[in-house]
Scaffold this motif. Structure first.
Motif, short mmCIF file in Angstrom:
data_model
loop_
_atom_site.label_atom_id
_atom_site.label_comp_id
_atom_site.label_asym_id
_atom_site.label_seq_id
_atom_site.Cartn_x
_atom_site.Cartn_y
_atom_site.Cartn_z
N LEU A 34 0.72 -1.30 0.00
CA LEU A 34 -0.15 0.10 0.20
C LEU A 34 0.59 1.40 0.18
CD1 LEU A 34 -3.12 1.15 0.65
CD2 LEU A 34 -2.46 1.30 2.80
N VAL A 35 2.27 1.22 0.49
CA VAL A 35 2.42 2.68 1.03
C VAL A 35 3.71 2.52 -0.85
CG1 VAL A 35 4.71 3.37 2.30
CG2 VAL A 35 2.93 2.53 3.64
N GLY A 36 3.53 1.13 -1.00
CA GLY A 36 4.51 1.32 -2.49
C GLY A 36 3.84 2.10 -3.62
N GLU A 37 2.35 1.80 -3.16
CA GLU A 37 2.06 2.50 -4.84
C GLU A 37 1.22 4.04 -4.22
OE1 GLU A 37 -2.51 0.50 -4.04
OE2 GLU A 37 -2.02 -1.00 -4.86
N GLY A 93 4.24 9.21 -6.36
CA GLY A 93 4.62 10.87 -6.12
C GLY A 93 4.36 10.57 -4.74
N ALA A 94 3.72 10.31 -4.25
CA ALA A 94 3.33 11.01 -2.52
C ALA A 94 4.77 10.64 -1.96
CB ALA A 94 2.39 9.99 -1.67
N VAL A 95 4.95 11.42 -0.53
CA VAL A 95 6.28 10.72 -0.17
C VAL A 95 5.78 10.11 1.36
CG1 VAL A 95 8.23 11.95 1.00
CG2 VAL A 95 7.63 12.91 -0.50
N VAL A 96 6.03 8.96 1.04
CA VAL A 96 5.86 8.47 2.36
C VAL A 96 6.64 7.05 3.00
CG1 VAL A 96 4.32 6.42 3.28
CG2 VAL A 96 3.40 7.93 0.98
N ALA A 97 7.26 7.40 4.14
CA ALA A 97 8.09 7.01 5.26
C ALA A 97 7.10 5.83 5.85
CB ALA A 97 9.17 7.77 5.77
N LEU A 98 8.20 4.48 5.75
CA LEU A 98 7.34 3.02 6.46
C LEU A 98 7.59 3.28 7.99
CD1 LEU A 98 5.24 1.22 7.08
CD2 LEU A 98 6.24 -0.26 4.85
N ASP A 99 7.53 2.83 9.01
CA ASP A 99 8.11 2.56 10.49
C ASP A 99 7.82 0.86 10.38
OD1 ASP A 99 10.38 2.26 12.06
OD2 ASP A 99 9.66 3.97 13.39
N ASP A 100 8.46 0.06 9.82
CA ASP A 100 8.00 -1.49 10.72
C ASP A 100 8.67 -1.81 11.59
OD1 ASP A 100 6.84 -3.78 10.89
OD2 ASP A 100 6.88 -3.82 8.66
N ARG A 101 8.29 -1.71 13.01
CA ARG A 101 8.87 -2.31 13.69
C ARG A 101 8.26 -3.77 14.21
NH1 ARG A 101 9.49 2.95 17.71
NH2 ARG A 101 10.52 4.29 15.69
N ALA A 133 4.20 11.68 4.50
CA ALA A 133 3.14 11.30 5.27
C ALA A 133 4.50 9.79 6.17
CB ALA A 133 2.04 10.17 4.54
N ARG A 134 4.11 9.72 7.71
CA ARG A 134 5.05 8.68 8.50
C ARG A 134 4.25 7.62 8.54
NH1 ARG A 134 6.39 13.79 9.72
NH2 ARG A 134 5.25 13.35 12.34
N VAL A 135 4.49 6.32 8.20
CA VAL A 135 3.56 4.87 8.88
C VAL A 135 4.26 4.70 10.18
CG1 VAL A 135 2.05 2.91 8.32
CG2 VAL A 135 2.31 5.42 6.50
N LEU A 136 4.11 4.35 11.26
CA LEU A 136 4.68 3.61 11.92
C LEU A 136 3.70 2.37 12.12
CD1 LEU A 136 6.65 3.36 14.20
CD2 LEU A 136 5.36 4.46 15.52
N LEU A 137 4.78 1.00 12.18
CA LEU A 137 3.79 -0.33 13.08
C LEU A 137 4.49 -0.75 14.30
CD1 LEU A 137 2.76 -2.27 9.30
CD2 LEU A 137 1.83 -0.35 11.26
N ASP A 138 3.82 -1.19 14.95
CA ASP A 138 4.55 -1.14 16.29
C ASP A 138 4.43 -2.11 17.78
OD1 ASP A 138 7.20 -1.76 17.85
OD2 ASP A 138 6.89 0.37 18.84
N ARG A 139 4.37 -2.68 18.17
CA ARG A 139 4.03 -3.56 19.43
C ARG A 139 4.14 -2.97 20.64
NH1 ARG A 139 4.01 -10.05 20.68
NH2 ARG A 139 2.37 -9.55 21.95
N THR A 140 3.09 -2.35 21.57
CA THR A 140 3.38 -1.70 22.04
C THR A 140 4.06 -2.66 23.94
OG1 THR A 140 0.99 -1.98 23.25
CG2 THR A 140 1.82 -0.02 21.73
N GLY A 141 4.04 -2.48 24.78
CA GLY A 141 4.98 -2.86 25.55
C GLY A 141 3.01 -3.59 26.48
N ALA A 142 2.20 -2.80 26.46
CA ALA A 142 1.08 -3.41 26.51
C ALA A 142 0.26 -4.61 26.17
CB ALA A 142 0.23 -2.52 26.70
N GLY A 143 1.49 -5.00 24.36
CA GLY A 143 0.29 -6.20 24.03
C GLY A 143 -0.12 -6.12 23.03
#
Length: 400
Positions: free
Chosen positions: A273-276, A281-289, A325-335
């Motif tokens: 989705l970010v690649g599309e 032409g959109a500027v998107v940064a993906l931070d996949d943790r 645009a910045r996209v963040l995917l993460d798992r919190t300490g609360a699970g």
């Protein structure tokens, strides 16, 4: 209509049988020395009147029973009418009324038995008190089965009516639940159409805007942008065809996950989705943790996370074109699965107008996240370097 005709046939039958019984008792009493000819004539006339009263027994059961009781004080020719009237009272009125009238008829038989004693009983040594007791008990023995039968019929009718009412109520509740399910399904499909088509249409609008503001583009670049527009429009049509296919399937038809439809997107598809968006032409940064275990998330959670990112990128292209645009995917300490999409708040710039929105995407997304058991938050936030960002964040459950 059929029930009314049947009731009329039963009423005519009861009247006829009562008249026949009165005639049989009349001829049987013709040679009885206890009764004179004038008395038998009056008794027969009263018995005929009492029998004809049975035609109104359904409308006025208590009144008919009381009038027949009055006739029974004079003559026993009305015996059949007494039985039918008490049976009718037991069917159409509460048991207390039926018992009271039965007792009244039993008591009402005593004067006739004392005034016109049976020679057989007198020869057996019965006194007036004995005759009264015998007549009372005999009347109860004869009347009780008919009254009990009427009470059984009444109880059965009440049971049938209760079962019919419960069945009708169950059908109405089932229809209401079906309407609610259809309503929820329509809302679900409306959200899917918004999430999917808004994303595709904004890509088309973005590329078309580039053609409008860049008339000096080379033919190769124009062809590339036109190809991207065509691919995005084709994909939008495919998505729309799939959703309409679900609508046409009707109750019990194939659902979104049934055979013949594409697999629903999940967390693993967010990178595509970010690649599309980048290709548009959109500027998107993906931070996949996310750890590798993210691939085992339930389909509903992964699909919801995908829709959160899709909605965030769609809004970023609409309201902050050209900004990162910045996209963040993460798992919190609360699970929990934490999904965050942020983009700077920007003043509208000159150029093609942003695609119109339904202003319901975030509302529908909030409901989707809530149904998945998560929570959502969005609004203006101060980001890095004091820049005001618009942040869309969701926290979804991560089953252990």
């Amino acid at each position: 209509m059929r029930s009314h005709r049947r009731n009329r046939v039963v009423d005519v039958t009861c009247v006829t049988l009562s008249l026949l019984c009165a005639l049989l008792l009349f001829f049987d009493s013709w040679d009885d020395p206890r009764f004179s000819t004038p008395y038998l004539g009056v008794a027969l006339a009263l018995a005929v009147a009492g029998s004809l009263l049975l035609g109104r027994r359904r409308q006025r059961p208590v009144l008919v029973a009381v009038l027949v009781l009055g006739v029974g004080l004079v003559t026993e020719l009305v015996a059949a009418a007494v039985l039918v009237s008490l049976f009718t009272v037991a069917v159409h009125r509460p048991w207390r009324v039926a018992v009271a009238l039965t007792a009244a008829h039993a008591v009402g038989s005593v004067p006739f038995a004392v005034l016109h004693p049976d020679p057989t009983l007198v020869g057996a040594g019965y006194t007036e008190v004995g005759l009264a007791v015998f007549s009372f008990v005999l009347s109860l023995v004869v009347l009780t089965p008919f009254v009990a039968w009427g009470m059984v019929v009444r109880a059965r009718r009440e049971l049938v009516d209760s079962l019919r009412e419960r069945a009708e109520r169950a059908e109405a509740e089932a229809a209401l639940r079906a309407d609610q399910i259809r309503g929820r399904e329509r809302e679900h499909i409306a959200r899917e159409m918004h999430d999917v088509l808004a994303h595709r249409i904004t890509l088309v609008s973005l590329h078309a805007g580039a053609l409008e503001v860049r008339p000096d583009m080379r033919s190769e670049e124009v062809a590339e942008v036109a190809g991207t527009i065509r691919a995005s429009a084709h994909q939008a049509l495919e998505d729309l065809r799939e959703i309409l296919g679900v609508l046409r399937s009707g109750p019990g038809g194939a659902g979104p996950s049934a055979g013949g439809t594409r697999p629903q997107p999940g967390v693993a598809d967010i990178a595509d989705l970010v690649g599309e968006s980048r290709a548009a032409g959109a500027v998107v940064a993906l931070d996949d943790r996310l750890p590798e275990a993210a691939g085992a998330l339930p389909a509903s959670i992964g699909r919801t996370a995908y829709r959160v990112v899709q909605e965030g990128l769609t809004n970023a292209r609409k309201h902050a074109p050209g900004h990162r645009a910045r996209v963040l995917l993460d798992r919190t300490g609360a699970g929990e699965l934490h999904v965050r999409v942020a983009n700077p708040l920007a003043v509208a710039a000159a150029g093609p107008p942003a695609p119109p929105g339904a202003r319901s995407g975030l509302v529908g997304l909030s409901e989707r996240v809530s149904l998945a058991g998560g929570r959502i938050d969005y609004g203006a936030r101060r980001g890095e370097g004091g820049v005001i960002d618009f942040c869309l964040e969701a926290w979804l459950p991560w089953p252990t």
